[in-house]
Design a protein around this motif. Structure first.
Motif, PDB file in Angstrom:
ATOM      1  N   ARG A 274      -7.972  -9.769   6.243  1.00  0.00           N
ATOM      2  CA  ARG A 274      -8.103 -10.958   5.406  1.00  0.00           C
ATOM      3  C   ARG A 274      -9.119 -11.927   5.996  1.00  0.00           C
ATOM      4  NH1 ARG A 274      -6.042 -16.069   5.013  1.00  0.00           N
ATOM      5  NH2 ARG A 274      -5.614 -16.831   2.900  1.00  0.00           N
ATOM      6  N   ARG A 275      -9.115 -12.026   7.303  1.00  0.00           N
ATOM      7  CA  ARG A 275     -10.046 -12.946   7.964  1.00  0.00           C
ATOM      8  C   ARG A 275     -11.482 -12.451   7.850  1.00  0.00           C
ATOM      9  NH1 ARG A 275      -8.974 -12.788  14.031  1.00  0.00           N
ATOM     10  NH2 ARG A 275      -9.894 -10.746  13.594  1.00  0.00           N
ATOM     11  N   ASP A 276     -11.673 -11.120   7.884  1.00  0.00           N
ATOM     12  CA  ASP A 276     -13.022 -10.568   7.880  1.00  0.00           C
ATOM     13  C   ASP A 276     -13.567 -10.317   6.479  1.00  0.00           C
ATOM     14  OD1 ASP A 276     -12.812 -10.603  10.619  1.00  0.00           O
ATOM     15  OD2 ASP A 276     -12.215  -8.485  10.758  1.00  0.00           O
ATOM     16  N   SER A 277     -12.688  -9.977   5.517  1.00  0.00           N
ATOM     17  CA  SER A 277     -13.159  -9.569   4.196  1.00  0.00           C
ATOM     18  C   SER A 277     -13.258 -10.715   3.207  1.00  0.00           C
ATOM     19  CB  SER A 277     -12.243  -8.480   3.619  1.00  0.00           C
ATOM     20  OG  SER A 277     -10.931  -8.997   3.454  1.00  0.00           O
ATOM     21  N   GLY A 278     -12.548 -11.788   3.460  1.00  0.00           N
ATOM     22  CA  GLY A 278     -12.610 -12.912   2.532  1.00  0.00           C
ATOM     23  C   GLY A 278     -11.483 -12.857   1.514  1.00  0.00           C
ATOM     24  N   PRO A 279     -11.369 -13.889   0.684  1.00  0.00           N
ATOM     25  CA  PRO A 279     -10.242 -13.996  -0.241  1.00  0.00           C
ATOM     26  C   PRO A 279     -10.332 -13.081  -1.446  1.00  0.00           C
ATOM     27  CG  PRO A 279     -11.739 -15.839  -0.532  1.00  0.00           C
ATOM     28  CD  PRO A 279     -12.249 -15.059   0.647  1.00  0.00           C
ATOM     29  N   GLU A 280     -11.534 -12.517  -1.786  1.00  0.00           N
ATOM     30  CA  GLU A 280     -11.660 -11.726  -3.008  1.00  0.00           C
ATOM     31  C   GLU A 280     -10.828 -10.439  -2.959  1.00  0.00           C
ATOM     32  OE1 GLU A 280     -14.804 -10.744  -0.077  1.00  0.00           O
ATOM     33  OE2 GLU A 280     -14.120 -12.586  -1.082  1.00  0.00           O
ATOM     34  N   ASP A 281     -10.765  -9.763  -1.819  1.00  0.00           N
ATOM     35  CA  ASP A 281      -9.951  -8.539  -1.671  1.00  0.00           C
ATOM     36  C   ASP A 281      -9.457  -8.459  -0.230  1.00  0.00           C
ATOM     37  OD1 ASP A 281      -8.673  -6.172  -1.911  1.00  0.00           O
ATOM     38  OD2 ASP A 281     -10.460  -4.940  -2.274  1.00  0.00           O
ATOM     39  N   PRO A 282      -8.372  -9.174   0.063  1.00  0.00           N
ATOM     40  CA  PRO A 282      -7.912  -9.258   1.457  1.00  0.00           C
ATOM     41  C   PRO A 282      -7.467  -7.926   2.042  1.00  0.00           C
ATOM     42  CG  PRO A 282      -6.289 -10.182  -0.039  1.00  0.00           C
ATOM     43  CD  PRO A 282      -7.516  -9.902  -0.865  1.00  0.00           C
ATOM     44  N   PHE A 283      -7.157  -6.934   1.190  1.00  0.00           N
ATOM     45  CA  PHE A 283      -6.654  -5.655   1.690  1.00  0.00           C
ATOM     46  C   PHE A 283      -7.708  -4.542   1.654  1.00  0.00           C
ATOM     47  CE2 PHE A 283      -2.648  -7.498  -0.236  1.00  0.00           C
ATOM     48  CZ  PHE A 283      -2.203  -8.020   0.971  1.00  0.00           C
ATOM     49  N   LYS A 284      -8.945  -4.885   1.403  1.00  0.00           N
ATOM     50  CA  LYS A 284      -9.981  -3.889   1.267  1.00  0.00           C
ATOM     51  C   LYS A 284     -10.181  -3.137   2.591  1.00  0.00           C
ATOM     52  CE  LYS A 284     -14.833  -3.283   0.009  1.00  0.00           C
ATOM     53  NZ  LYS A 284     -16.092  -3.949  -0.402  1.00  0.00           N
ATOM     54  N   GLY A 285     -10.213  -1.835   2.509  1.00  0.00           N
ATOM     55  CA  GLY A 285     -10.438  -1.008   3.686  1.00  0.00           C
ATOM     56  C   GLY A 285      -9.210  -0.776   4.547  1.00  0.00           C
ATOM     57  N   PHE A 286      -8.030  -1.204   4.073  1.00  0.00           N
ATOM     58  CA  PHE A 286      -6.815  -1.020   4.890  1.00  0.00           C
ATOM     59  C   PHE A 286      -6.369   0.443   4.859  1.00  0.00           C
ATOM     60  CE2 PHE A 286      -2.140  -0.818   5.091  1.00  0.00           C
ATOM     61  CZ  PHE A 286      -1.970  -1.264   6.382  1.00  0.00           C
ATOM     62  N   ASP A 287      -6.104   1.009   6.027  1.00  0.00           N
ATOM     63  CA  ASP A 287      -5.625   2.392   6.161  1.00  0.00           C
ATOM     64  C   ASP A 287      -4.393   2.379   7.052  1.00  0.00           C
ATOM     65  OD1 ASP A 287      -5.209   5.079   6.313  1.00  0.00           O
ATOM     66  OD2 ASP A 287      -6.994   5.529   7.511  1.00  0.00           O
ATOM     67  N   ILE A 288      -3.235   2.553   6.436  1.00  0.00           N
ATOM     68  CA  ILE A 288      -1.993   2.468   7.203  1.00  0.00           C
ATOM     69  C   ILE A 288      -1.887   3.607   8.212  1.00  0.00           C
ATOM     70  CG2 ILE A 288      -0.616   3.792   5.547  1.00  0.00           C
ATOM     71  CD1 ILE A 288       1.740   1.952   6.225  1.00  0.00           C
ATOM     72  N   ALA A 289      -2.497   4.751   7.916  1.00  0.00           N
ATOM     73  CA  ALA A 289      -2.440   5.882   8.849  1.00  0.00           C
ATOM     74  C   ALA A 289      -3.139   5.546  10.160  1.00  0.00           C
ATOM     75  CB  ALA A 289      -3.061   7.117   8.224  1.00  0.00           C
ATOM     76  N   ALA A 290      -4.155   4.684  10.089  1.00  0.00           N
ATOM     77  CA  ALA A 290      -4.867   4.301  11.304  1.00  0.00           C
ATOM     78  C   ALA A 290      -4.087   3.288  12.129  1.00  0.00           C
ATOM     79  CB  ALA A 290      -6.246   3.731  10.942  1.00  0.00           C
TER      80      ALA A 290
END
Length: 436
Positions: A274-290
């Motif tokens: 959220r801090r790096d991607s901004g408010p437009e898509d706070p969950f972008k690039g999230f991979d729970i497996a990682a």
């Protein structure tokens, strides 16, 4: 009879009398030593030995082989008692004729009973550790002297017992430590000296090496899991709504566990996105497996003692339990093992944790079918057997040889069981009452 013969008889009389007294003293020593060394607490002796007491350390060494100790002491005790009785019989027979045999029997019985048995044994029981430390030196010498004869007697006894079909273990101890501690705790509890909670904690710790993770694990049907293909927002919502800190992550099938997610790791990762991607898509690039940790699997036959050591060594609190075919059976945590010692551990997130069972005004106990028999026994002080089943529902199904329907009643092991509710093939609630 001249004066010289009279003096000789008088001297012989007093010599025999002195010998009898000396033998009675030895008999008292052997009797008291046997009682002191067998009644002394090895725990207290160990504490005294650690403080530098050589007598206590010697007493510990002597009592390691109780059979040799008791055999040597009994040999010495019987030897001096028989010799004292024989001398007394000769003395009284010379003085009183044939009636001296009866008098000698009566007198020696009283002397041996009072001064060689009751008196020394009473003192030894009252001051067991002190007496055991004091007599350990002379008894060690006696054991060394009588060792060959005692070994021969032990071998002869085993041969005789084997003839009658009784086999003995030459390396066995007279008392098993576990049973000795359990008996002492139960006796102390019945007498009001030991609190029930203290007894349960100590026995729970002793039982860890005899119980397996299968007995206390959370069954797979109750495990909360996260699908790796869920949306990040759904994953976050499920974690926030869960009462658990760690949740297994699976792909496609619940059997295919690919990791374990910790709530703090999840929140830390989402916060960084959220801090790096901004408010437009706070969950972008999230991979729970990682983010998930590598799953830790343990066989269902692992003892609780071994599993606790593994948890401490690996610095983890969570393990997935599998059977011999690798199929998931349940999960176990360090908290589950600790609860076997200290009882139920609850926090503000545990649902209905304050009421593991409920007592009715009529004297019935209403329990969840999934409650373990051991937990029920600890809570009620009952003695329901747990050899054939781990849970109360499992015990009822085993005894009934069927899956009961709601409302069915059974009586076994001194209790009446009534099925209060059932869901699918699971007994979810039972009402139990001890039979009068």
């Amino acid at each position: 009879m001249d004066a010289a013969d009279s003096q000789t008889l008088d001297a012989a009389f007093w010599m025999i009398a002195a010998a009898i007294i000396g033998l009675l003293v030895l008999s008292a020593f052997f009797s008291g030593s046997e009682t002191a060394l067998t009644a002394a607490s090895r725990g207290k002796l160990r504490a005294q030995a650690d403080k530098g007491s050589k007598g206590a350390a010697r007493a510990l060494r002597i009592t390691e082989d109780n059979e040799r100790l008791i055999g040597s002491v009994l040999l010495g005790n019987n030897l001096v008692n028989i010799l004292a009785t024989s001398l007394a019989t000769a003395l009284f027979t010379r003085a009183l004729g044939e009636s001296g045999v009866a008098v000698a029997t009566l007198v020696m019985t009283l002397l041996v009973l009072i001064f060689a048995e009751v008196l020394p044994k009473t003192y030894a029981i009252t001051n067991a550790e002190t007496a055991a430390s004091g007599v350990s030196g002379p008894i060690a010498v006696v054991i060394r002297i009588f060792a060959p004869l005692v070994m021969a007697v032990r071998a002869f006894v085993r041969i005789v017992l084997r003839i009658f079909g009784v086999r003995t273990d030459p390396d066995s101890q007279v008392l098993a430590v576990r049973e000795e501690i359990e008996g002492a705790l139960n006796l102390g509890h019945s007498e009001g000296v030991v609190e029930k909670e203290d007894r349960d904690r100590i026995l729970g710790a002793l039982d860890l090496s005899d119980r397996t993770v299968e007995e206390i694990m959370l069954h797979r049907s109750k495990i909360e899991m996260i699908d790796v293909d869920m949306e990040p927002a759904q994953i976050l919502e499920q974690c926030l709504n869960s009462s658990h800190t760690r949740l297994p992550v699976y792909r496609e099938s619940h059997e295919n566990i690919i990791g374990v997610i910790h709530a703090k790791d999840l929140l830390r990762s989402l916060f960084a996105l959220r801090r790096d991607s901004g408010p437009e898509d706070p969950f972008k690039g999230f991979d729970i497996a990682a983010v998930a940790m590598k799953p830790y699997f343990v066989p269902e036959t692992t003892t609780l003692d071994d599993q606790m050591r593994q948890f401490l060594r690996r610095h983890t609190h969570f393990a997935l339990v599998v059977d011999e075919y690798g199929a998931l059976q349940g999960l176990i945590t360090l908290e589950d093992i600790l609860e076997e010692i200290v009882g139920e551990i609850t926090d503000e997130f545990d649902i209905d944790a304050e009421h593991p069972l409920r007592r009715t005004e009529s004297g019935d106990v209403i329990v969840d079918g999934a409650m373990t028999i051991r937990d029920l026994n600890r809570a009620t002080d009952w003695t329901l057997p747990d050899e054939e089943a781990n849970t109360i529902a499992g015990l009822v199904i085993h005894e009934a040889q069927m899956i009961p329907t709601q409302g069915q009643k059974f009586s076994f092991h001194g209790f009446r069981f009534e099925v209060v509710s059932r869901k699918d093939n699971r007994i979810t609630r039972l009402k139990i009452r001890p039979l009068d």
